[in-house]
Design an enzyme around this catalytic site. Sequence first.
Site, short mmCIF file in Angstrom:
data_model
loop_
_atom_site.label_atom_id
_atom_site.label_comp_id
_atom_site.label_asym_id
_atom_site.label_seq_id
_atom_site.Cartn_x
_atom_site.Cartn_y
_atom_site.Cartn_z
N ASP A 49 22.26 12.99 39.42
CA ASP A 49 21.04 13.80 39.28
C ASP A 49 19.78 12.95 39.15
O ASP A 49 18.67 13.49 39.06
CB ASP A 49 21.16 14.72 38.06
CG ASP A 49 22.21 15.80 38.28
OD1 ASP A 49 22.51 16.12 39.44
OD2 ASP A 49 22.75 16.31 37.27
N ARG A 82 14.35 19.07 39.40
CA ARG A 82 14.25 17.60 39.36
C ARG A 82 13.27 17.07 40.41
O ARG A 82 12.65 16.03 40.22
CB ARG A 82 15.63 16.96 39.49
CG ARG A 82 16.56 17.38 38.35
CD ARG A 82 17.72 16.46 38.13
NE ARG A 82 18.77 17.15 37.40
CZ ARG A 82 18.79 17.37 36.08
NH1 ARG A 82 17.82 16.92 35.32
NH2 ARG A 82 19.78 18.03 35.51
C1 S3P Z 1 27.36 18.84 36.63
C2 S3P Z 1 27.91 18.09 37.64
C3 S3P Z 1 27.12 17.52 38.74
C4 S3P Z 1 25.61 17.55 38.46
C5 S3P Z 1 25.18 18.84 37.83
C6 S3P Z 1 25.91 19.10 36.54
C7 S3P Z 1 28.24 19.39 35.60
O1 S3P Z 1 27.37 18.27 39.91
O2 S3P Z 1 24.89 17.32 39.64
O3 S3P Z 1 23.78 18.81 37.56
O4 S3P Z 1 27.76 19.83 34.53
O5 S3P Z 1 29.47 19.35 35.81
P1 S3P Z 1 28.64 17.96 40.86
O6 S3P Z 1 29.84 18.15 40.06
O7 S3P Z 1 28.56 18.95 41.99
O8 S3P Z 1 28.43 16.55 41.34
#
Ligand code: S3P
Length: 445
Positions: free
Chosen positions: A326, A402
Amino acid sequence: MSGHGAAQPMTARRAGPLTGRADVPGDKSISHRALIFGAMAVGETRITGLLEGQDVLDTAKAMRAFGAEVVQHGPGAWSVHGVGVGGFSEPADVIDCGNSGTGARLIMGCMATHAMTATFTGDASLRKRPMGRVTDPLSLFGAQAYGRKGGRLPMTLVGAANPVPVRYATPVASAQVKSAVLLAGLNAPGQTVVIEREATRDHSERMLLGFGAELTVEKTAEGNVITLTGQPELRPQTVAVPRDPSSAAFPVCAALVVEGSDVFVPGVSQNLTRNGLYITLVEMGADIAFENPREEGGEPVADLRVRFGPMKGIEVPPERAPSMIDEYPILSVVAAFAEGVTVMRGVKELRVKESDRIDAMARGLEACGVRIEEDEDTLTVHGMGPGGVPGGATCKTHIDHRIAMSFLILGMAAKAPVSVDDASPIATSFPIFEGLMRSLGADLG
Ligand code: S3P
């Protein structure tokens, strides 16, 4: 908010140095999970430090719709009276997850092994995002998904009446997919196994253990093999949500690029599955002191003292992507003020976040006078040195918090002001962003 209301343009202008203390809100990932695991335990889970961003509020509402009692007692202080594993009741209406991929995917995971039907939707951003990555493994438990073309929301999920346990190797590095499978596995008999080649954020595993589930993580040549024993009785917990390292990234990076800044950011997670940005910034030569390392809310944390200074461009190794997924938008802003070139490889997952973040950052940086190159899986930023970015543009945020915060920070250090077309999505993860940045001395409004 979340793209539902009127757009709120916002402009950031170069101001004096940023100084003072930045107390960022609770971690978004842990806040979602505290509500969800609380709902699946029998009895009262107490939560402090919950992020009261729109994404998490939407998950709170969803947990109520499935039968849990979720109550706010004061700022960040919440309780959840859970219904137990397998105890969800069928929601009477559509579940609207707003802007939140985490909310949608994790909640689909929990309901997929209940004998009920639920329909999920979200805002214009979430309705574009791929859900096949969770419905594919959920169908192995016996659930059926009926979505729009390409596995998009709105989508109706018919949960499995007699779920079977699953062994699943995640094809993408995704904590959301891993967590959806583990949550579904909670209400399946026997052992559910998730194999992830690259380690992603491990909050679900930590929290499942905290709530009393039987879970093991084995590091093998295939990657992490996570084994969960189904149908446990989860015990309610007291959860102290630590601050969000992904939100901390914004004041930290602002202090690094605004001349003369000196900012203190307490309690930033050093969890190895979340701290890739901080490792990268140190490699770029950032002036960051990691003080008072300790444990808070079950997470390793440190206080960060961050000072402005020159930085150099680097190659960010692709294997670091899951631990900073992120943070690439704000890293690309830091890279624009570094000397030399920063190459970010292995970042194609950014194309399916709240927006196509490679495209959104590339177009906005170009509009602000920064040279970039991109391909499907790479973003390259040609740094212009401290204070060297021209700015003077309005950047599109595409309903992505973001992206909005990243361009506003660009504007705090660029030669000419930078505007965003819509700052309202910031409320999904960092509702106090504007006030906090102003308190440090930013010219924002
Ligand atoms: C998150 C996992 C990430 C991240 C998201 C929050 C989570 O996504 O980008 O902001 O809380 O499990 P991905 O699992 O799709 O990479």
